[in-house]
Design an enzyme around this catalytic site. Structure first.
Site, mmCIF file in Angstrom:
data_model
loop_
_atom_site.group_PDB
_atom_site.id
_atom_site.type_symbol
_atom_site.label_atom_id
_atom_site.label_comp_id
_atom_site.label_asym_id
_atom_site.label_seq_id
_atom_site.Cartn_x
_atom_site.Cartn_y
_atom_site.Cartn_z
ATOM 1 N N ASN A 7 4.195 9.901 -8.632
ATOM 2 C CA ASN A 7 4.836 9.040 -7.643
ATOM 3 C C ASN A 7 5.836 8.172 -8.421
ATOM 4 O O ASN A 7 5.447 7.195 -9.060
ATOM 5 C CB ASN A 7 3.775 8.192 -6.943
ATOM 6 C CG ASN A 7 4.368 7.293 -5.879
ATOM 7 O OD1 ASN A 7 5.595 7.219 -5.719
ATOM 8 N ND2 ASN A 7 3.517 6.591 -5.156
ATOM 9 N N ARG A 90 5.512 12.967 -4.959
ATOM 10 C CA ARG A 90 5.667 12.274 -3.692
ATOM 11 C C ARG A 90 7.164 12.022 -3.524
ATOM 12 O O ARG A 90 7.802 11.430 -4.401
ATOM 13 C CB ARG A 90 4.936 10.942 -3.729
ATOM 14 C CG ARG A 90 5.190 10.175 -2.477
ATOM 15 C CD ARG A 90 4.564 8.802 -2.508
ATOM 16 N NE ARG A 90 4.843 8.159 -1.237
ATOM 17 C CZ ARG A 90 5.083 6.874 -1.098
ATOM 18 N NH1 ARG A 90 5.058 6.079 -2.138
ATOM 19 N NH2 ARG A 90 5.333 6.370 0.090
ATOM 20 N N HIS A 179 4.536 7.326 5.606
ATOM 21 C CA HIS A 179 3.087 7.451 5.355
ATOM 22 C C HIS A 179 2.521 8.755 5.925
ATOM 23 O O HIS A 179 1.322 8.862 6.181
ATOM 24 C CB HIS A 179 2.273 6.300 5.999
ATOM 25 C CG HIS A 179 2.541 4.941 5.454
ATOM 26 N ND1 HIS A 179 2.593 3.819 6.265
ATOM 27 C CD2 HIS A 179 2.756 4.506 4.198
ATOM 28 C CE1 HIS A 179 2.831 2.754 5.528
ATOM 29 N NE2 HIS A 179 2.926 3.146 4.269
ATOM 30 N N HIS A 207 -2.735 3.383 9.251
ATOM 31 C CA HIS A 207 -2.621 3.223 7.793
ATOM 32 C C HIS A 207 -2.167 1.787 7.553
ATOM 33 O O HIS A 207 -0.998 1.444 7.753
ATOM 34 C CB HIS A 207 -1.614 4.229 7.219
ATOM 35 C CG HIS A 207 -1.361 4.046 5.752
ATOM 36 N ND1 HIS A 207 -1.808 4.931 4.799
ATOM 37 C CD2 HIS A 207 -0.711 3.072 5.081
ATOM 38 C CE1 HIS A 207 -1.458 4.504 3.608
ATOM 39 N NE2 HIS A 207 -0.778 3.372 3.749
ATOM 40 N N ARG A 240 6.888 -7.389 5.579
ATOM 41 C CA ARG A 240 7.860 -6.950 6.594
ATOM 42 C C ARG A 240 7.445 -7.450 7.974
ATOM 43 O O ARG A 240 6.255 -7.452 8.304
ATOM 44 C CB ARG A 240 7.939 -5.415 6.649
ATOM 45 C CG ARG A 240 8.436 -4.770 5.377
ATOM 46 C CD ARG A 240 8.710 -3.287 5.620
ATOM 47 N NE ARG A 240 8.936 -2.590 4.371
ATOM 48 C CZ ARG A 240 8.131 -1.642 3.896
ATOM 49 N NH1 ARG A 240 7.061 -1.249 4.569
ATOM 50 N NH2 ARG A 240 8.400 -1.058 2.749
ATOM 51 N N ARG A 284 -6.919 -10.243 1.427
ATOM 52 C CA ARG A 284 -8.184 -10.798 0.932
ATOM 53 C C ARG A 284 -8.188 -12.314 1.024
ATOM 54 O O ARG A 284 -9.187 -12.934 1.390
ATOM 55 C CB ARG A 284 -8.418 -10.394 -0.532
ATOM 56 C CG ARG A 284 -8.921 -8.994 -0.677
ATOM 57 C CD ARG A 284 -8.833 -8.531 -2.076
ATOM 58 N NE ARG A 284 -7.445 -8.223 -2.402
ATOM 59 C CZ ARG A 284 -7.078 -7.344 -3.310
ATOM 60 N NH1 ARG A 284 -7.989 -6.721 -4.015
ATOM 61 N NH2 ARG A 284 -5.815 -7.094 -3.535
ATOM 62 N N GLY A 330 -5.566 -0.055 2.111
ATOM 63 C CA GLY A 330 -6.111 -1.307 1.569
ATOM 64 C C GLY A 330 -6.657 -2.271 2.610
ATOM 65 O O GLY A 330 -7.808 -2.711 2.531
ATOM 66 N N ASN A 334 -10.712 -2.376 4.291
ATOM 67 C CA ASN A 334 -11.407 -3.512 3.669
ATOM 68 C C ASN A 334 -11.477 -4.803 4.470
ATOM 69 O O ASN A 334 -11.880 -5.822 3.917
ATOM 70 C CB ASN A 334 -10.732 -3.839 2.326
ATOM 71 C CG ASN A 334 -10.952 -2.754 1.316
ATOM 72 O OD1 ASN A 334 -12.076 -2.485 0.925
ATOM 73 N ND2 ASN A 334 -9.878 -2.103 0.910
ATOM 74 N N GLU A 386 -3.795 9.942 -0.982
ATOM 75 C CA GLU A 386 -2.510 10.646 -0.928
ATOM 76 C C GLU A 386 -2.318 11.583 -2.124
ATOM 77 O O GLU A 386 -1.709 12.641 -1.992
ATOM 78 C CB GLU A 386 -1.370 9.620 -0.841
ATOM 79 C CG GLU A 386 -1.308 8.991 0.543
ATOM 80 C CD GLU A 386 -0.495 7.714 0.599
ATOM 81 O OE1 GLU A 386 -1.019 6.670 0.130
ATOM 82 O OE2 GLU A 386 0.633 7.746 1.092
#
Ligand code: AMP
Length: 403
Positions: A7, A90, A179, A207, A240, A284, A330, A334, A386
């Protein structure tokens, strides 16, 4: 056979080697800060880790560093680069040219070049990686796995924007979606988990990473997705904005006297979670503050969930229902409170989650079905992978070639 998955970004090369068809990851790592005075080169196997610093001028040198690490006796991944059977890249944008992964030929390189105007930051870096491999290990076959390919099945009424049609013809301004490798991967996993062929399933795949997108997968085909001409459209993301009234950009240009470059930075780098929460774009931290009772964290999480919920409603309408909602990446894997807030909004549509199971999901375990008993639409958390998807496509392309 060993597949090297790459990648390549503008200043970094992430890599993994997977032994196929066993799907065993042998090593993963990164070359960071390419082109800067000092670069970092790191590789990890199950047991060993090697990290060192030295200047890496460009992608060709970066690829050489990756190959040196793979053959480093300390890591003992392989004795010679001849043990690499193929390299899977990728590639962000395949435009309207590619709806599946391909083995790289001169024509593919030209097509990736032709699509640079659609992905001016990503395609040039991906291309540098491909050319560097051609130069360094010319005999090894390479494949391109496009982020946009899975979404090429969208119907025209979903991918066209209601702006003068000539702009589609002139610039290919349309929804492409991104994605795709991840949405496709988790959709296939969902088919396995639900023990049904994809041709019988209506899925919504969310995603949610630092970038985030949601896709309607109707009987195995992407029929709509939230990212658009660029990755800016759709959900609230780390930095974004996602959807907004396009007139806001004109208003800000006029009233803040900022130019289009600044608008680009504002919406791509300074908005979303960082724009709203200000302290951090890391979910988090927002989650931690939410549990402490912070009102802003609650608002931000609710906004984030509500945007997802609106898309779920739209995609259920587009597909005539849904069998399952899949959370991945992520944030998706989580963040229990996010999934709980979304489920509370979605109760009327047949969703429901088991709150205990929702709180117990641990990232990187296989999958967790968090659906409440009796829910007519399942909710499942599935870790994305991925790199594995790229290795699988590369392996299949190579098998096809040798048939
Ligand atoms: P990704 O782009 O899939 O690597 O996701 C990156 C984002 O996932 C980070 O910016 C974090 O906000 C979020 N994330 C990663 N780990 C966790 C976690 N344990 N809990 C909540 N969010 C997480």
């Amino acid at each position: 056979m060993n597949v090297l998955v790459l990648n390549c970004g503008s200043s970094s090369i992430k890599f993994q080697v997977l032994k196929m068809p066993e799907e065993k990851m042998l090593v993963k790592g990164i070359v960071e800060r390419i082109g800067e005075p000092m670069s970092i080169i790191e590789g990890k196997t199950g047991e060993k880790k090697k990290r060192h610093e030295r200047p890496v001028a460009d992608h060709t040198e970066g690829i050489k560093e990756v190959l040196a690490l793979l053959t480093d006796p300390e890591l003992s991944v392989m004795k010679s680069v001849k043990e690499i059977s193929a390299i899977g890249h990728r590639v962000v944008h395949g435009g309207e040219t590619y709806s599946a992964s391909v083995l790289i030929t001169d024509a593919v390189i030209t097509a990736i070049e032709d699509n640079i105007p659609l992905a001016p930051l990503h395609n040039p870096a991906n291309l540098k990686g491909i050319l560097a491999c051609r130069e360094t290990v010319p005999g090894i076959p390479q494949s391109a796995v496009f982020d946009t390919a899975f979404h090429q099945s969208m119907p025209d009424y979903a991918y066209l924007y209601a702006i003068p049609k000539s702009y589609y013809e002139k610039y290919k301004i349309r929804r492409f979606g991104f994605h795709g490798t991840s949405h496709k991967f988790v959709a296939h996993r969902a088919g396995d988990i639900l023990k049904k062929p994809l041709s019988e399933l209506k899925l919504i795949t969310a995603h949610l990473g630092n970038g985030a997108s949601i896709t309607a997968v109707d009987r195995g085909r992407s029929v709509d997705t939230s990212m658009g001409f660029t990755p800016l459209e759709g959900l609230i993301m780390g930095t974004r904005s996602g959807d907004l009234d396009p007139a806001i950009t004109v208003f800000l240009q006029r009233n803040e006297h900022i130019d289009c470059e600044e608008i680009d930075r504002l919406l791509n780098k300074k908005s979303g979670l960082i724009g709203l929460f200000e302290k951090s774009n890391d979910m988090r931290i927002i989650e931690e503050e939410y549990f402490k009772g912070d009102a802003l964290a609650k608002l931000v999480l609710t906004m984030y969930a509500y945007r997802i919920v609106k898309y779920i409603g739209a995609y259920m309408a587009a597909m005539g229902g849904a069998d399952a909602l899949i959370y991945t990446a992520g944030v998706g894997e989580n963040t229990p409170p996010l999934r709980e807030i979304a489920a509370d909004f979605l109760g009327g549509l047949g969703f429901g989650i088991n709150k205990e199971l929702n709180n117990e999901v641990i990232r990187k375990q296989d999958y967790t079905d968090i659906s409440a008993e009796g829910a007519s639409v399942k909710t499942i958390v599935i870790p994305t992978n991925e790199e594995l998807a790229i290795a699988r496509d590369t392996f299949e392309l190579l098998q096809g070639r040798s048939k």
